[in-house]
Design a protein around this motif. Structure first.
Motif, PDB file in Angstrom:
ATOM      1  N   TYR A   1       0.834  -1.203   0.000  1.00  0.00           N
ATOM      2  CA  TYR A   1       0.000   0.000   0.000  1.00  0.00           C
ATOM      3  C   TYR A   1       0.866   1.249   0.000  1.00  0.00           C
ATOM      4  N   SER A   2       0.471   2.222  -0.822  1.00  0.00           N
ATOM      5  CA  SER A   2       1.209   3.480  -0.887  1.00  0.00           C
ATOM      6  C   SER A   2       0.481   4.620  -0.187  1.00  0.00           C
ATOM      7  N   VAL A   3      -0.791   4.434   0.145  1.00  0.00           N
ATOM      8  CA  VAL A   3      -1.491   5.383   1.018  1.00  0.00           C
ATOM      9  C   VAL A   3      -1.397   4.826   2.427  1.00  0.00           C
ATOM     10  N   ASP A   4      -0.533   5.460   3.232  1.00  0.00           N
ATOM     11  CA  ASP A   4      -0.276   4.942   4.579  1.00  0.00           C
ATOM     12  C   ASP A   4      -1.497   5.078   5.481  1.00  0.00           C
ATOM     13  N   VAL A   5      -2.068   6.282   5.508  1.00  0.00           N
ATOM     14  CA  VAL A   5      -3.223   6.541   6.378  1.00  0.00           C
ATOM     15  C   VAL A   5      -4.149   7.544   5.721  1.00  0.00           C
ATOM     16  N   ALA A   6      -5.403   7.501   6.099  1.00  0.00           N
ATOM     17  CA  ALA A   6      -6.387   8.484   5.655  1.00  0.00           C
ATOM     18  C   ALA A   6      -7.424   8.602   6.762  1.00  0.00           C
TER      19      ALA A   6
ATOM     20  N   PHE B   1      -5.931   6.321  -3.448  1.00  0.00           N
ATOM     21  CA  PHE B   1      -6.232   7.723  -3.146  1.00  0.00           C
ATOM     22  C   PHE B   1      -7.721   8.008  -3.330  1.00  0.00           C
ATOM     23  N   VAL B   2      -8.292   7.562  -4.430  1.00  0.00           N
ATOM     24  CA  VAL B   2      -9.712   7.796  -4.707  1.00  0.00           C
ATOM     25  C   VAL B   2     -10.584   7.140  -3.636  1.00  0.00           C
ATOM     26  N   THR B   3     -10.223   5.913  -3.255  1.00  0.00           N
ATOM     27  CA  THR B   3     -10.974   5.226  -2.199  1.00  0.00           C
ATOM     28  C   THR B   3     -10.936   6.013  -0.896  1.00  0.00           C
ATOM     29  N   ALA B   4      -9.739   6.526  -0.554  1.00  0.00           N
ATOM     30  CA  ALA B   4      -9.579   7.293   0.684  1.00  0.00           C
ATOM     31  C   ALA B   4     -10.381   8.589   0.640  1.00  0.00           C
TER      32      ALA B   4
ATOM     33  N   HIS C   1     -14.951  12.014   2.247  1.00  0.00           N
ATOM     34  CA  HIS C   1     -16.119  12.822   1.859  1.00  0.00           C
ATOM     35  C   HIS C   1     -17.373  12.345   2.589  1.00  0.00           C
ATOM     36  N   MET C   2     -17.502  11.047   2.749  1.00  0.00           N
ATOM     37  CA  MET C   2     -18.650  10.489   3.466  1.00  0.00           C
ATOM     38  C   MET C   2     -18.634  10.901   4.938  1.00  0.00           C
ATOM     39  N   GLU C   3     -17.435  11.205   5.460  1.00  0.00           N
ATOM     40  CA  GLU C   3     -17.306  11.620   6.848  1.00  0.00           C
ATOM     41  C   GLU C   3     -17.359  13.141   7.011  1.00  0.00           C
ATOM     42  N   GLY C   4     -17.648  13.857   5.909  1.00  0.00           N
ATOM     43  CA  GLY C   4     -17.852  15.297   5.992  1.00  0.00           C
ATOM     44  C   GLY C   4     -16.672  16.149   5.584  1.00  0.00           C
ATOM     45  N   MET C   5     -15.675  15.601   4.916  1.00  0.00           N
ATOM     46  CA  MET C   5     -14.495  16.379   4.538  1.00  0.00           C
ATOM     47  C   MET C   5     -14.812  17.365   3.414  1.00  0.00           C
ATOM     48  N   ASN C   6     -14.322  18.620   3.572  1.00  0.00           N
ATOM     49  CA  ASN C   6     -14.305  19.577   2.474  1.00  0.00           C
ATOM     50  C   ASN C   6     -12.985  20.348   2.407  1.00  0.00           C
ATOM     51  N   LYS C   7     -12.060  19.963   3.281  1.00  0.00           N
ATOM     52  CA  LYS C   7     -10.694  20.495   3.270  1.00  0.00           C
ATOM     53  C   LYS C   7      -9.749  19.303   3.412  1.00  0.00           C
ATOM     54  N   LEU C   8      -8.655  19.297   2.611  1.00  0.00           N
ATOM     55  CA  LEU C   8      -7.788  18.123   2.585  1.00  0.00           C
ATOM     56  C   LEU C   8      -6.316  18.496   2.733  1.00  0.00           C
ATOM     57  N   ILE C   9      -5.634  17.758   3.599  1.00  0.00           N
ATOM     58  CA  ILE C   9      -4.175  17.850   3.721  1.00  0.00           C
ATOM     59  C   ILE C   9      -3.590  16.604   3.066  1.00  0.00           C
ATOM     60  N   VAL C  10      -2.748  16.808   2.052  1.00  0.00           N
ATOM     61  CA  VAL C  10      -2.062  15.691   1.382  1.00  0.00           C
ATOM     62  C   VAL C  10      -0.596  15.738   1.809  1.00  0.00           C
ATOM     63  N   ASP C  11      -0.155  14.688   2.479  1.00  0.00           N
ATOM     64  CA  ASP C  11       1.208  14.638   3.024  1.00  0.00           C
ATOM     65  C   ASP C  11       2.128  13.889   2.052  1.00  0.00           C
TER      66      ASP C  11
ATOM     67  N   SER D   1     -13.317  15.812 -14.494  1.00  0.00           N
ATOM     68  CA  SER D   1     -13.876  14.723 -13.692  1.00  0.00           C
ATOM     69  C   SER D   1     -13.270  14.631 -12.280  1.00  0.00           C
ATOM     70  N   GLY D   2     -12.535  15.643 -11.851  1.00  0.00           N
ATOM     71  CA  GLY D   2     -11.872  15.577 -10.550  1.00  0.00           C
ATOM     72  C   GLY D   2     -12.838  15.509  -9.384  1.00  0.00           C
ATOM     73  N   ILE D   3     -12.547  14.650  -8.411  1.00  0.00           N
ATOM     74  CA  ILE D   3     -13.452  14.477  -7.267  1.00  0.00           C
ATOM     75  C   ILE D   3     -13.091  15.395  -6.107  1.00  0.00           C
ATOM     76  N   CYS D   4     -12.008  16.187  -6.241  1.00  0.00           N
ATOM     77  CA  CYS D   4     -11.590  17.091  -5.152  1.00  0.00           C
ATOM     78  C   CYS D   4     -11.664  18.552  -5.573  1.00  0.00           C
ATOM     79  N   GLN D   5     -12.358  18.853  -6.653  1.00  0.00           N
ATOM     80  CA  GLN D   5     -12.344  20.214  -7.185  1.00  0.00           C
ATOM     81  C   GLN D   5     -12.969  21.225  -6.235  1.00  0.00           C
ATOM     82  N   SER D   6     -13.869  20.782  -5.385  1.00  0.00           N
ATOM     83  CA  SER D   6     -14.510  21.720  -4.454  1.00  0.00           C
ATOM     84  C   SER D   6     -13.845  21.723  -3.078  1.00  0.00           C
TER      85      SER D   6
END
Length: 412
Positions: free
Chosen positions: A197-202, A225-228, A233-243, A287-292
């Motif tokens: 796995y290359s996504v350690d945590v989300a 990344f898309v799964t995370a 988003h289902m948990e209410g995210m609208n701001k994202l930190i990508v490490d 088609s980006g899922i993080c545009q907003s």
């Protein structure tokens, strides 16, 4: 009569030319032997492959027995070192180990281990992996692999891994010692595909704020990344930190696909160009899922290559903020070219440029090892602690669409 005379004349001319060639070859052979070179059939023609001829000469005439294969490998390494710091030769024996981490999986028994006092201690078993399914536990000590003792013999971790890995479906016999029961147990384990796995945590770090840590850009990274993101988003995210700290890069196309999730349609993500590679532009789709989502990306001195492509696309399009220390500065694109013996060359074929047109490759001198000391020099100059210690080149100054000043020539 005239035709017969001309035929005889042509025959004499051909005979004279043939005799001249024979005499020349005999004279050359005589001089060749006279000068102390005793090999048979060695003629070095000036327009032929000089390097190949030298290797043939060494193989035929050198005073001691040498491995031409080893000399060839060493020569290729030296040749590529004179080009740039990232062109590299990968021997056939190392190719799988080098490429495996980026493929997103390998075939093995599904354990993570540490070496403690010359003993292999299992730290964790991969859920639903071969070892977990047959009852191997964290804390078990591996004593033998296929009846070869591996405990207390100072065997390297690499040698242990080599014994445990193998083609999917093959079996390996492992003897473990379980401290809780003071027993040795034999297991016959069937190797299977183990995901990397290359996504350690989300997870959500605060209401509306998600956090995703990416350790490299492998084949499976985009899907992870898309799964995370969808889960956050289902948990209410609208701001994202990508490490991206410590992320040394990976596949260019994967970084482009992730950048596409944040940018608007037809926004430039990156372009590449080389002497033999015409300019190729890569644009975002709609088609980006993080545009907003608002975005911040964390980088440090070990964020390189694909990490810098993603961070550069976000920065140059004024899409988000980049936080941390100056990135590594690798702006060269390598193409992996397989060779007939199973080895490969990773050859630099292009440079990549961020949307504002900057190449963030830091300076290098072909063949010099100073390039690898750059991170240490940054630390010694105080750059890790003080922004004023960063040396900026005004000739490599660029401006984003909203007027922000950014720099090329040495990282993001």
């Amino acid at each position: 009569m005239e035709k017969i005379s001309n035929s005889r004349k042509q025959a004499w001319i051909a005979l004279v030319i043939a005799l001249a060639l024979i005499i020349g070859m005999m004279l050359g052979f005589y001089l060749h032997r006279r000068n102390g070179v005793q090999g048979d059939n060695i003629f070095l023609y000036p327009k032929s492959n000089k390097l190949l001829n030298v290797l043939k000469l060494i193989e035929a005439e050198y005073v001691d027995t040498v491995s031409v294969e080893r000399l060839t490998d060493q020569t290729i390494v030296s040749l590529l070192k004179q080009l740039d710091p990232h062109s590299a030769y990968i021997p056939a024996s190392e190719l799988q180990a080098v490429t495996e981490p980026l493929e997103g999986n390998f075939s093995g028994i599904g354990v993570q281990f540490n070496m403690q006092n010359d003993t292999v201690v299992i730290v964790n078993t991969i859920p639903n992996g071969p070892s977990a399914l047959i009852g191997i536990q964290a804390g078990d000590r591996i004593i033998k692999v296929n009846d070869t003792v591996v405990a207390g013999v100072k065997m390297s971790s690499e040698a242990i891994v080599k014994r445990l890995k193998g083609p999917r479906g093959t079996k390996v016999k492992v003897t473990i010692f379980r401290p809780s029961t003071r027993r040795q147990i034999d297991y016959d384990i069937t190797r299977n595909t183990i995901p990397l796995y290359s996504v350690d945590v989300a997870y959500m770090v605060a209401p509306e704020i998600g956090y995703i840590k990416i350790n490299q850009f492998a084949r499976t990274t985009f899907d992870e990344f898309v799964t995370a993101v969808n889960q956050l988003h289902m948990e209410g995210m609208n701001k994202l930190i990508v490490d991206l700290r410590g992320n040394g890069g990976g596949y260019l196309d994967v970084a482009i696909k992730i950048a596409d999730q944040f940018l608007g349609e037809n926004q430039l993500i990156v372009y590449t160009q080389g002497r033999a590679k015409p300019r190729e532009d890569f644009y975002a789709t709609a088609s980006g899922i993080c545009q907003s989502d608002s975005v911040i990306m964390l980088i440090d001195e070990f964020s390189a290559s694909a990490s810098e492509i993603l961070a550069g696309a976000i920065q140059d399009n004024d899409r988000g903020l980049i936080v941390g220390r100056r990135s590594f500065g690798k702006g060269l694109v390598q193409e992996q070219i397989p060779l007939a013996d199973g080895s490969a060359i990773r050859l630099t074929v292009a440079r990549y440029y961020t949307p504002t047109g900057r190449c963030i490759q830091k300076p290098y001198a072909p063949g010099s090892d100073e390039y690898y000391k750059d991170i240490t020099q940054r630390y010694l100059h105080g750059e890790f602690l003080t922004k004023d210690s960063i040396k900026l080149n005004d000739s490599l100054k660029y401006t984003t669409p909203r007027g922000r000043i950014v720099y090329g020539g040495g990282g993001i």
